[in-house]
Design a protein around this motif. Structure first.
Motif, mmCIF file in Angstrom:
data_model
loop_
_atom_site.group_PDB
_atom_site.id
_atom_site.type_symbol
_atom_site.label_atom_id
_atom_site.label_comp_id
_atom_site.label_asym_id
_atom_site.label_seq_id
_atom_site.Cartn_x
_atom_site.Cartn_y
_atom_site.Cartn_z
ATOM 1 N N GLY A 124 13.207 52.945 -83.558
ATOM 2 C CA GLY A 124 13.029 52.945 -82.107
ATOM 3 C C GLY A 124 13.411 54.275 -81.513
ATOM 4 N N GLY A 125 13.026 54.515 -80.255
ATOM 5 C CA GLY A 125 13.275 55.787 -79.594
ATOM 6 C C GLY A 125 14.475 55.749 -78.671
ATOM 7 N N VAL A 126 14.892 56.932 -78.212
ATOM 8 C CA VAL A 126 16.102 57.039 -77.388
ATOM 9 C C VAL A 126 15.822 57.453 -75.948
ATOM 10 N N LEU A 127 14.645 57.985 -75.654
ATOM 11 C CA LEU A 127 14.421 58.517 -74.315
ATOM 12 C C LEU A 127 14.509 57.431 -73.252
ATOM 13 N N HIS B 1 15.396 57.024 -84.935
ATOM 14 C CA HIS B 1 14.626 57.083 -83.694
ATOM 15 C C HIS B 1 13.573 58.167 -83.673
ATOM 16 N N GLY B 2 13.309 58.831 -84.799
ATOM 17 C CA GLY B 2 12.121 59.665 -84.895
ATOM 18 C C GLY B 2 12.353 61.155 -84.793
ATOM 19 N N GLY C 167 12.697 52.880 -76.669
ATOM 20 C CA GLY C 167 11.463 53.357 -76.077
ATOM 21 C C GLY C 167 10.460 53.711 -77.163
ATOM 22 N N ALA C 168 9.241 54.016 -76.735
ATOM 23 C CA ALA C 168 8.172 54.321 -77.684
ATOM 24 C C ALA C 168 8.076 55.804 -77.994
ATOM 25 N N GLU C 169 8.860 56.642 -77.306
ATOM 26 C CA GLU C 169 8.669 58.089 -77.434
ATOM 27 C C GLU C 169 9.119 58.627 -78.791
#
Length: 599
Positions: free
Chosen positions: A350-353, A110-111, A149-151
């Motif tokens: 993918g993101g987690v926020l 997730h980045g 999310g996209a964050e």
């Protein structure tokens, strides 16, 4: 002393007396201005990357689910259950697995942990592959229904832009880290419109320091991205919301209680996530196929609740301001949690926020059915508390929620909830959802910030003042005898006036004996202070540590800056005494007013 201790410490001083200024300070100031100027470029790049990523996600979503080649935002709640709802996430996961296998494995996840890892062990260097493949893989993952999310992807992509830009210049690893984090903060600011929260996130999760050298460029990048945002996205808060909770005087206890509940929810989700990761690790197939299996779980969940698919910003808006049915929110909470856990543990992109906001918001909204006030108020508290507890970033979460909604009246309730959630997760779990992944790869990091004790202590407080020295006019034969038989390995050489002229060691004595023919020379004639590292009584000890590292010397003479006279000596053992004092201050406990003591 500037923040860049190593640079200032190795550069000596100019002028003399109380008005002197370390030469390294001028260098550090110029580099700080240079980094701030670079941050403008990186911030613009991060904002542009955010625009591209959002358009890619929207385009992929419309192509996959609506058969439209455009970037008009559409909600997935209108989808009808079908076989394609299962097939699309599976195909998306398969594509991501192939991209990770034959492109770059760093696009998995997730980045944020990947950005942390690049900072800690990669010298803040990211490859061009990551900058290109991360947004594409994230767009495919989210666009085919991934509950992310996209964050997280934009943090990784913005960080890659900052890192790549930095690699065109002669910069240190610390300076590359600053630009990497600046790009990450800029990307997050552009998507959410939260520049202050982005800077706090950078400090709490990525920088591992709070120094002007790093803080100012990161803030410049975030402000730059905020300036670009109205032209790239809609101006104003992403989720406008205002609620007057009208709480009783003890209402903050309810806020803290909801935060504690979010902390328990966070701990449970973290445990389940890494339990599922362990299950994937035990599968007898290559990890390339795992995202496709995760996509199967996503598709099956979508058959139950289509709104659990994708980013879900419309769900967040409805939790804050919409009129929802309890049964629908319960279903959304359960399905979103399950498909998010399965998909994330499979190693997709993918993101987690955004998922954390939805999960915490659903829990808060449900609790708000029995608590006083608007359920949207408790949903917002649940969102922020979930974020603060799971990511171990309570201050970021408070400001993030306020900037997302534009309602500063929520500051105190949010603080109570986020701190309570943070406290619960710290007590329950050794590591956060972010650092646990890094720890499983064999890397240990600490997330606790403290002041370096060597930056607080001056040399005059710990130096040895009674120094054994050798006179400069001592003949070489006598100096050799003292050096070989004395109790020290190194001796300062001083003139009659006390001015330091050099240092002599046992190695020097051996060289003099081998050379021979030096009976008529004095020790002062054989040593030089041209490159002699020295400290001054008013220097902080951190500068001496930098000198020791730069020169390999274990004993640094301390001189008067005006006269050059030797006034003391600082050795490695003196540094250990500083550390021992700090440990005692942390561990020794005593009561100054014990019970039963009378005046």
């Amino acid at each position: 002393m500037t923040a860049n201790t190593a640079e200032a410490g190795a550069s000596g001083t100019v002028a003399s007396g109380a008005g002197r200024r370390p030469l390294g300070d001028f260098t550090a100031d110029r580099r700080l201005l240079m980094l701030a100027a670079m941050a403008v470029v990186v911030g613009s790049g991060g904002a542009g990357a955010a625009w591209v990523l959002i358009r890619l996600i929207t385009l992929t979503t419309n192509l996959v689910w609506f058969g439209r080649f455009d970037v008009v935002s559409r909600s997935l709640e209108t989808l009808s259950p079908s076989a394609w709802m299962v097939a699309a996430p599976v195909l998306g996961g398969l594509v991501i697995g192939l991209m990770a296998r034959f492109g770059s494995e760093k696009i998995r996840g997730h980045g944020i942990p990947e950005a942390i890892e690049a900072i800690l062990i990669g010298g803040s260097r990211m490859s061009p592959k990551v900058a290109v493949l991360k947004p594409i893989s994230s767009a495919i993952s989210i666009g085919t229904g991934g509950p992310f999310g996209a964050e997280g992807p934009i943090i990784m992509t913005g960080g890659a832009i900052g890192s790549l830009f930095a690699q065109f210049f002669h910069l240190s690893a610390a300076e590359r880290k600053t630009l990497l984090v600046a790009g990450a903060a800029a990307g997050m600011t552009a998507i959410f419109g939260t520049p202050v929260a982005a800077v706090l996130l950078a400090v709490e999760l990525l920088l591992f320091e709070w120094r002007p050298r790093s803080f100012i460029p990161v803030a410049v990048a975030a402000v730059t991205a905020a300036g670009w945002r109205p032209g790239l996205f809609d101006a104003g808060p992403l989720f406008p919301f205002s609620a007057d909770p009208n709480l009783p005087w003890w209402g903050l206890l309810l806020c803290a209680g909801l935060g504690a509940l979010a902390g328990l929810q966070s701990g449970l989700l973290t445990k389940l996530l890494y339990g599922l990761e362990d299950a994937f690790e035990r599968l007898p197939i290559h990890w390339m196929w795992w995202p496709a299996l995760g996509g199967l779980g996503v598709g099956l969940g979508g058959l139950v609740e289509p709104r659990a698919l994708g980013v879900g910003y419309d769900v967040i808006r409805d939790l804050l301001t919409g009129h929802l049915l309890v049964q629908a929110v319960v279903t959304l909470l359960v399905v979103k949690a399950l498909i998010w856990l399965v998909a994330l543990s499979s190693g997709t992109s993918g993101g987690v926020l955004a998922p954390l906001l939805i999960l915490g918001g659903a829990m808060g909204w449900l609790a708000g059915q029995v608590l006083p006030g608007d359920p949207g108020f408790w949903a917002l508290l649940g969102m922020a508390a979930m974020l603060g507890g799971t990511m171990r970033s309570p201050l970021t979460s408070v400001i993030f929620a306020i900037e997302l909604t534009g309602d500063w009246r929520m500051l105190t309730p949010l603080l109570a909830a986020c701190v309570a959630a943070y406290a619960v997760t710290v007590l329950l779990l050794k590591r956060s959802i972010l650092t646990e992944k890094i720890a499983r790869r064999g890397r240990h990091i600490t997330r606790e910030y403290g002041v370096d004790p060597y930056e607080l202590v001056r040399v005059s407080e710990v130096m040895v003042e009674a120094v054994d020295t050798l006179p400069g006019d001592l003949p070489i034969p006598q100096a050799v005898a003292v050096l070989q038989q004395g109790r020290h390995r190194v001796y300062p050489i001083v003139e009659a006036s006390g001015r330091l002229v050099g240092m002599a060691s046992r190695a020097d004595a051996l060289a003099w004996r081998v050379e021979g023919g030096l009976e008529t020379q004095t020790v002062a004639e054989r040593v030089s202070d041209a490159a002699l590292p020295v400290a001054h009584p008013d220097d902080v000890v951190a500068r001496v540590v930098a000198l020791m590292l730069a020169t390999g010397q274990g004993r640094i003479p301390v001189t008067d800056p005006a006269t050059g006279r030797l006034v003391g000596l600082l050795a490695r053992k003196d540094l250990l005494r500083i550390h021992a004092g700090t440990s005692r201050a942390e561990e020794e406990r005593q009561a100054y007013f014990p019970a039963g003591r009378r005046g």
